[in-house]
Design a protein around this motif. Sequence first.
Motif, PDB file in Angstrom:
ATOM      1  N   UNK A 112       1.075  -1.221   0.012  1.00 52.73           N
ATOM      2  CA  UNK A 112      -0.222  -0.132   0.523  1.00 52.73           C
ATOM      3  C   UNK A 112       1.453   1.593   0.185  1.00 52.73           C
ATOM      4  N   UNK A 113       2.055   0.896   0.948  1.00 55.19           N
ATOM      5  CA  UNK A 113       2.953   2.820   0.873  1.00 55.19           C
ATOM      6  C   UNK A 113       3.721   2.672  -0.521  1.00 55.19           C
ATOM      7  N   UNK A 114       3.690   1.123  -0.649  1.00 52.56           N
ATOM      8  CA  UNK A 114       4.564   1.270  -2.394  1.00 52.56           C
ATOM      9  C   UNK A 114       3.768   1.855  -3.121  1.00 52.56           C
ATOM     10  N   UNK A 115       2.464   1.721  -3.669  1.00 51.79           N
ATOM     11  CA  UNK A 115       1.702   2.272  -4.160  1.00 51.79           C
ATOM     12  C   UNK A 115       1.688   3.594  -4.306  1.00 51.79           C
ATOM     13  N   UNK A 116       1.578   4.414  -2.676  1.00 50.49           N
ATOM     14  CA  UNK A 116       1.502   5.502  -2.783  1.00 50.49           C
ATOM     15  C   UNK A 116       2.639   6.833  -2.977  1.00 50.49           C
ATOM     16  N   UNK A 117       3.572   5.675  -2.201  1.00 50.75           N
ATOM     17  CA  UNK A 117       4.906   6.539  -2.825  1.00 50.75           C
ATOM     18  C   UNK A 117       5.398   6.749  -4.143  1.00 50.75           C
ATOM     19  N   UNK A 118       4.995   5.547  -4.718  1.00 53.14           N
ATOM     20  CA  UNK A 118       5.621   5.512  -6.496  1.00 53.14           C
ATOM     21  C   UNK A 118       4.604   6.592  -7.590  1.00 53.14           C
ATOM     22  N   UNK A 119       3.550   6.626  -6.726  1.00 53.84           N
ATOM     23  CA  UNK A 119       2.394   8.186  -7.078  1.00 53.84           C
ATOM     24  C   UNK A 119       2.699   9.261  -7.185  1.00 53.84           C
ATOM     25  N   UNK A 120       3.762   9.307  -5.901  1.00 54.82           N
ATOM     26  CA  UNK A 120       4.630  10.933  -5.518  1.00 54.82           C
ATOM     27  C   UNK A 120       5.727  10.584  -6.228  1.00 54.82           C
ATOM     28  N   UNK A 121       6.374   9.862  -6.502  1.00 53.91           N
ATOM     29  CA  UNK A 121       7.563   9.939  -7.855  1.00 53.91           C
ATOM     30  C   UNK A 121       6.920  10.333  -9.063  1.00 53.91           C
ATOM     31  N   UNK A 122       5.768   9.527  -9.295  1.00 60.23           N
ATOM     32  CA  UNK A 122       5.113   9.916 -11.072  1.00 60.23           C
ATOM     33  C   UNK A 122       4.441  11.402 -11.089  1.00 60.23           C
ATOM     34  N   UNK A 123       4.499  11.942  -9.251  1.00 61.47           N
ATOM     35  CA  UNK A 123       3.970  13.442  -9.718  1.00 61.47           C
ATOM     36  C   UNK A 123       5.487  14.273  -9.162  1.00 61.47           C
ATOM     37  N   UNK A 124       6.983  14.339 -10.029  1.00 62.80           N
ATOM     38  CA  UNK A 124       7.639  14.358 -10.334  1.00 62.80           C
ATOM     39  C   UNK A 124       8.446  15.106  -8.323  1.00 62.80           C
ATOM     40  N   UNK A 125       7.787  14.538  -7.980  1.00 63.57           N
ATOM     41  CA  UNK A 125       8.887  14.413  -6.410  1.00 63.57           C
ATOM     42  C   UNK A 125       9.593  13.643  -5.809  1.00 63.57           C
ATOM     43  N   UNK A 126      10.463  13.942  -5.301  1.00 66.47           N
ATOM     44  CA  UNK A 126      11.415  12.975  -3.908  1.00 66.47           C
ATOM     45  C   UNK A 126      10.019  12.106  -2.872  1.00 66.47           C
ATOM     46  N   UNK A 127      10.045  11.219  -2.406  1.00 68.54           N
ATOM     47  CA  UNK A 127       9.533  10.879  -1.467  1.00 68.54           C
ATOM     48  C   UNK A 127      10.064  10.263  -0.123  1.00 68.54           C
ATOM     49  N   UNK A 128       9.978  10.555   0.756  1.00 68.16           N
ATOM     50  CA  UNK A 128      10.518   9.998   2.235  1.00 68.16           C
ATOM     51  C   UNK A 128       9.347   9.389   2.885  1.00 68.16           C
ATOM     52  N   UNK A 129       9.342   7.613   3.152  1.00 64.93           N
ATOM     53  CA  UNK A 129       8.015   7.149   3.668  1.00 64.93           C
ATOM     54  C   UNK A 129       9.035   6.824   5.109  1.00 64.93           C
ATOM     55  N   UNK A 130       8.271   6.684   5.943  1.00 64.93           N
ATOM     56  CA  UNK A 130       8.425   6.149   7.203  1.00 64.93           C
ATOM     57  C   UNK A 130       7.860   5.301   7.853  1.00 64.93           C
ATOM     58  N   UNK A 131       8.650   4.381   7.388  1.00 65.37           N
ATOM     59  CA  UNK A 131       7.733   2.894   8.237  1.00 65.37           C
ATOM     60  C   UNK A 131       8.892   1.521   8.758  1.00 65.37           C
ATOM     61  N   UNK A 132       8.640   0.975   9.678  1.00 68.18           N
ATOM     62  CA  UNK A 132       8.930  -0.077  10.240  1.00 68.18           C
ATOM     63  C   UNK A 132      10.077  -0.779   9.133  1.00 68.18           C
TER      64      UNK A 132
END
Length: 145
Positions: free
Chosen positions: A57-77
């Motif tokens: 789920x987090x991968x999908x959200x993060x990949x969408x951020x990248x597609x929008x042209x932004x760096x993505x910082x994701x924090x989870x265990x």
Amino acid sequence: MKNIKILVMGLPGSGKTTLSKKLVELIDAEWINADVVRREANDWDFSLEGRIRQAMRIKKISDNVIKKGKHCVTDFICPTKKTREQFKADYIIWMNTISKGRFEDTNKMFENPSKDEVNFIVTEKNTDKYKSEIIKRIDEYLLKI
């Protein structure tokens, strides 16, 4: 310049969120926090299957951020090698600041990554000490890709 997906991982209470908030400001990135994503999905399943589902789920959200042209910082265990492989971060920061978290089931499941799996290891909760070095290393990484 390519946008990258940065994973800040480690046990609960290791300082992932603290570092991520600072990092997001420094590199003008979007922040994805696992607790927020779980709350929005209303999914409190912490079994291995639930954790894999959360990673995807987090991968999908993060990949969408990248597609929008932004760096993505994701924090989870991101507790296992399998969840880290599935997430497919471009850059991994391991918050190796504590030996045990507050949840025994997570402690049992958590697999310390090898030094080859991560780009940077934080060993003290004083994240300010690491900010400039992390930014320097991310910049070096970006120049290589």
